[in-house]
Design an enzyme around this catalytic site. Structure first.
Site, PDB file in Angstrom:
ATOM      1  N   CYS A 159       0.816  -1.226   0.000  1.00  0.00           N
ATOM      2  CA  CYS A 159       0.000   0.000   0.000  1.00  0.00           C
ATOM      3  C   CYS A 159       0.849   1.274   0.000  1.00  0.00           C
ATOM      4  O   CYS A 159       0.525   2.260  -0.675  1.00  0.00           O
ATOM      5  CB  CYS A 159      -0.961  -0.001   1.183  1.00  0.00           C
ATOM      6  SG  CYS A 159      -0.350  -0.842   2.647  1.00  0.00           S
ATOM      7  N   HIS A 184      -2.835   6.026   4.570  1.00  0.00           N
ATOM      8  CA  HIS A 184      -1.418   6.217   4.852  1.00  0.00           C
ATOM      9  C   HIS A 184      -0.992   7.612   4.376  1.00  0.00           C
ATOM     10  O   HIS A 184      -1.456   8.084   3.332  1.00  0.00           O
ATOM     11  CB  HIS A 184      -0.562   5.201   4.079  1.00  0.00           C
ATOM     12  CG  HIS A 184      -0.722   3.780   4.550  1.00  0.00           C
ATOM     13  ND1 HIS A 184      -1.416   3.407   5.675  1.00  0.00           N
ATOM     14  CD2 HIS A 184      -0.225   2.625   4.022  1.00  0.00           C
ATOM     15  CE1 HIS A 184      -1.343   2.087   5.815  1.00  0.00           C
ATOM     16  NE2 HIS A 184      -0.645   1.594   4.827  1.00  0.00           N
TER      17      HIS A 184
HETATM   18  N1  LIG Z   1      -4.568  -3.702   4.507  1.00  0.00           N
HETATM   19  C1  LIG Z   1      -3.861  -3.099   3.548  1.00  0.00           C
HETATM   20  O1  LIG Z   1      -3.755  -1.881   3.467  1.00  0.00           O
HETATM   21  C2  LIG Z   1      -3.170  -3.925   2.530  1.00  0.00           C
HETATM   22  C3  LIG Z   1      -2.643  -3.306   1.422  1.00  0.00           C
HETATM   23  C4  LIG Z   1      -2.003  -4.050   0.464  1.00  0.00           C
HETATM   24  C5  LIG Z   1      -1.914  -5.405   0.639  1.00  0.00           C
HETATM   25  N2  LIG Z   1      -2.443  -6.013   1.731  1.00  0.00           N
HETATM   26  C6  LIG Z   1      -2.334  -7.461   1.858  1.00  0.00           C
HETATM   27  O2  LIG Z   1      -3.601  -8.067   1.678  1.00  0.00           O
HETATM   28  C7  LIG Z   1      -3.692  -9.237   2.459  1.00  0.00           C
HETATM   29  C8  LIG Z   1      -4.914  -9.190   3.369  1.00  0.00           C
HETATM   30  O3  LIG Z   1      -4.861  -8.052   4.204  1.00  0.00           O
HETATM   31  P1  LIG Z   1      -6.085  -7.592   5.116  1.00  0.00           P
HETATM   32  O4  LIG Z   1      -5.641  -6.311   5.691  1.00  0.00           O
HETATM   33  O5  LIG Z   1      -7.388  -7.647   4.380  1.00  0.00           O
HETATM   34  O6  LIG Z   1      -6.075  -8.773   6.238  1.00  0.00           O
HETATM   35  P2  LIG Z   1      -7.259  -9.236   7.215  1.00  0.00           P
HETATM   36  O7  LIG Z   1      -8.199  -8.136   7.471  1.00  0.00           O
HETATM   37  O8  LIG Z   1      -6.565  -9.870   8.372  1.00  0.00           O
HETATM   38  O9  LIG Z   1      -8.038 -10.388   6.384  1.00  0.00           O
HETATM   39  C9  LIG Z   1      -7.455 -11.620   6.050  1.00  0.00           C
HETATM   40  C10 LIG Z   1      -8.396 -12.417   5.133  1.00  0.00           C
HETATM   41  O10 LIG Z   1      -7.755 -13.632   4.757  1.00  0.00           O
HETATM   42  C11 LIG Z   1      -8.601 -14.727   5.054  1.00  0.00           C
HETATM   43  N3  LIG Z   1      -7.845 -15.926   5.360  1.00  0.00           N
HETATM   44  C12 LIG Z   1      -6.946 -16.112   6.376  1.00  0.00           C
HETATM   45  N4  LIG Z   1      -6.470 -17.374   6.359  1.00  0.00           N
HETATM   46  C13 LIG Z   1      -7.067 -18.003   5.331  1.00  0.00           C
HETATM   47  C14 LIG Z   1      -7.025 -19.328   4.794  1.00  0.00           C
HETATM   48  N5  LIG Z   1      -6.226 -20.261   5.322  1.00  0.00           N
HETATM   49  N6  LIG Z   1      -7.797 -19.626   3.724  1.00  0.00           N
HETATM   50  C15 LIG Z   1      -8.601 -18.694   3.180  1.00  0.00           C
HETATM   51  N7  LIG Z   1      -8.712 -17.422   3.635  1.00  0.00           N
HETATM   52  C16 LIG Z   1      -7.957 -17.088   4.698  1.00  0.00           C
HETATM   53  C17 LIG Z   1      -9.415 -14.261   6.240  1.00  0.00           C
HETATM   54  O11 LIG Z   1     -10.559 -15.064   6.360  1.00  0.00           O
HETATM   55  P3  LIG Z   1     -11.227 -15.368   7.823  1.00  0.00           P
HETATM   56  O12 LIG Z   1     -12.045 -14.153   8.139  1.00  0.00           O
HETATM   57  O13 LIG Z   1     -12.045 -16.573   7.530  1.00  0.00           O
HETATM   58  O14 LIG Z   1     -10.113 -15.601   8.789  1.00  0.00           O
HETATM   59  C18 LIG Z   1      -9.700 -12.826   5.815  1.00  0.00           C
HETATM   60  O15 LIG Z   1     -10.754 -12.815   4.877  1.00  0.00           O
HETATM   61  C19 LIG Z   1      -2.358  -9.341   3.209  1.00  0.00           C
HETATM   62  O16 LIG Z   1      -1.498 -10.183   2.473  1.00  0.00           O
HETATM   63  C20 LIG Z   1      -1.837  -7.929   3.201  1.00  0.00           C
HETATM   64  O17 LIG Z   1      -0.441  -7.867   3.272  1.00  0.00           O
HETATM   65  C21 LIG Z   1      -3.073  -5.302   2.674  1.00  0.00           C
END
Ligand SMILES: NC(=O)c1ccc[n+]([C@@H]2O[C@H](COP(=O)([O-])OP(=O)(O)OC[C@H]3O[C@@H](n4cnc5c(N)ncnc54)[C@H](OP(=O)(O)O)[C@@H]3O)[C@@H](O)[C@H]2O)c1
Length: 344
Positions: A130, A242
Site C-alpha cells: 500500500c 497512509h
Molecule cells: N490492509 C492493507 O492496506 C493492505 C494493502 C495491500 C496489501 N495487503 C495485503 O492483503 C492481504 C490481506 O490483508 P487484510 O488487511 O485484508 O487482512 P485481514 O483483514 O486480516 O483479512 C485476512 C483475510 O484472509 C482470510 N484468510 C486467512 N487465512 C485463510 C485461509 N487459510 N484460507 C482462506 N482465507 C484465509 C481471512 O478469512 P477469515 O475471516 O475466515 O479468517 C480474511 O478474509 C495481506 O497479504 C496484506 O499484506 C493489505
C-alpha cells in the site's frame, strides 16, 4: 456474458473493500464468489445490493472462474495462487508472496499498465504494498518530467494496513486508556493507542524493516530500477489512510509551481496545496477515496534539484482494492482475457 470473479479473503479489510469497489465501478462480473477460511463459511457479506454467503477457499473449484482477487495473506497466496492459476483462473494477488518474482508483473495501472501483458507466464499478477502504490502514482509524472535520482520517504501508516485484528487493537487500546483498563499489545510490538511505532513488518539483517525494503524493491520494479530510495516506515494511531513525507531529488531542475501543474494533470493524482491553515489533505479526508492526494509541494533548498511532498491515500482503496480492480479492468479492456463461459 460477463466474468466469474472470486474474492479470496473476502471477510478481511481488503477483501470487503474489493467487493465494494467491484460493485461501485460496475465491473462486468456475472457471478461473484466470496471466499475465506473455513471459519467464515456461511458468513453473509454485501456485494452491491446483494447479500452473498462466504465459501471456503480450500473447497472451491476454480475451473470455471475467470479472475481471483486474492487478499488472504502471504502464506495462503504462496500455496494457493499457483493452484488457482493452474486451473486457468488469473490471480491478482495483494500479498507480498509474488511481487518480487521476475515472471510476475507488479502493476500500478497509472504507472506501468503495459507490463500487465506479462501475466501469461504464471497467470499471476501482483499488487504492490500500500505504501508503494500511492508513492509511485505521485512520483511517475515527476519522473517523466525531470528524472528522479533519489527519494527519501517517511511513512505514517494506518493500522488497517495490518489487517482487521490490528484495526481492532487500536480501538480496544484507545478505549482501555479512557476507562483505565490494562493495555494489551498483540498485533503491534508496542502500544499503538496515542503512540507511534517506528517498525512496520519484521527487522532485516541491515537494520531496515521488511516494509522499508519492500518500498525500495517495488519502486524499482514498477517505476525505474535506477531510482535510489530510502524509507523509514512508521505505524500511527490512524484507522485508515497512509500519509508520506517525501523528499525527491531530480537530474534536472523542477520548480514547485511546475510540479504542481504536472501533478494536477496526472492520472490518479489530486493536488490540494493552499498555503493557508488546513490547505492540505489529512488521512481522515482521504478515507473512501481512490485518489492519491498531494499537498505541501515545496522546493528543497538543501539540494540542487529537490522537491518535498506530502502524499496521502486510502490504503485499503488505492493501496489495495482499487488497484487490484483496476488491474482486472486492464485485463478486460485490453481483451487479454475472455470469459470462460463464452470461450467454452
Ligand atoms: N490492509 C492493507 O492496506 C493492505 C494493502 C495491500 C496489501 N495487503 C495485503 O492483503 C492481504 C490481506 O490483508 P487484510 O488487511 O485484508 O487482512 P485481514 O483483514 O486480516 O483479512 C485476512 C483475510 O484472509 C482470510 N484468510 C486467512 N487465512 C485463510 C485461509 N487459510 N484460507 C482462506 N482465507 C484465509 C481471512 O478469512 P477469515 O475471516 O475466515 O479468517 C480474511 O478474509 C495481506 O497479504 C496484506 O499484506 C493489505
Amino acid at each position: 456474458m460477463g466474468y466469474k470473479v472470486a474474492v479470496a479473503g473476502a471477510t478481511g479489510n481488503v477483501g470487503r473493500e474489493m467487493l465494494t469497489v467491484l460493485a461501485e465501478r460496475g465491473f462486468p462480473a456475472d457471478e461473484l464468489v466470496p471466499l475465506a477460511s473455513r471459519r467464515s463459511q456461511g458468513t453473509e457479506i454485501t456485494y452491491g445490493d446483494e447479500t452473498l454467503k462466504v465459501k471456503a477457499l480450500e473447497s472451491h473449484d476454480f475451473s470455471d472462474t475467470d479472475i481471483c482477487l486474492m487478499s488472504a495473506g502471504g502464506s495462503v497466496s504462496k500455496e494457493w495462487a499457483p493452484r488457482i492459476a493452474g486451473q486457468g483462473c488469473v490471480v491478482i494477488d495483494n500479498s507480498s508472496a509474488w511481487r518480487y518474482d521476475a515472471a510476475v508483473p507488479l502493476i500500478v495501472p497509472e504507472v506501468n499498465a503495459d507490463a500487465v501483458a506479462g501475466f501469461t507466464k504464471r497467470n499471476i499478477i501482483a499488487n504492490p504494498n500500500c505504501s508503494t502504490a500511492q508513492l509511485v502514482v505521485a512520483l511517475k509524472p515527476l519522473h517523466d518530467a525531470a528524472t528522479i535520482t533519489r527519494v527519501v520517504v517517511a511513512t505514517y501508516q494506518s493500522v488497517s494496513g495490518a489487517g482487521k485484528e490490528a484495526t481492532d487493537e487500536l480501538f480496544t487500546q484507545s478505549r482501555a486508556v479512557f476507562v483505565s483498563d490494562p493495555i494489551e499489545a498483540k498485533k503491534f510490538p508496542k502500544r499503538i493507542a496515542f503512540n507511534v511505532i517506528p517498525q512496520v513488518d519484521v527487522f532485516m539483517e541491515d537494520g531496515f524493516t521488511r516494509e522499508e525494503w519492500k518500498m525500495v524493491a517495488e519502486t524499482k520494479k514498477i517505476l525505474d530500477p535506477k531510482i535510489r530510495l530510502v524509507a523509514t516506515c512508521v505505524r500511527v494511531p490512524v484507522f485508515i489512510s497512509h500519509s508520506e513525507a517525501v523528499a525527491v531529488e531530480f537530474e534536472r531542475p523542477i520548480s514547485a509551481e511546475e510540479a504542481r501543474g504536472i501533478l494536477r494533470e496526472a492520472p490518479g493524482c489530486l493536488v490540494v496545496d493552499k498555503h493557508e491553515d488546513g490547505g492540505y489533505i489529512t488521512p481522515y479526508e482521504a478515507v473512501g477515496e481512490d485518489a492519491t492526494y498531494i499537498s505541501r509541494i515545496r522546493e528543497d533548498p538543501t539540494v540542487d534539484n529537490g522537491l518535498m511532498l506530502w502524499v496521502v491515500s486510502d490504503n485499503l482503496r488505492k493501496g489495495a482494492a482499487t488497484n487490484a480492480v483496476q488491474i482486472a479492468e486492464l485485463l478486460v479492456n485490453r481483451q487479454l482475457i475472455q470469459p470462460k463461459r463464452v470461450a467454452a
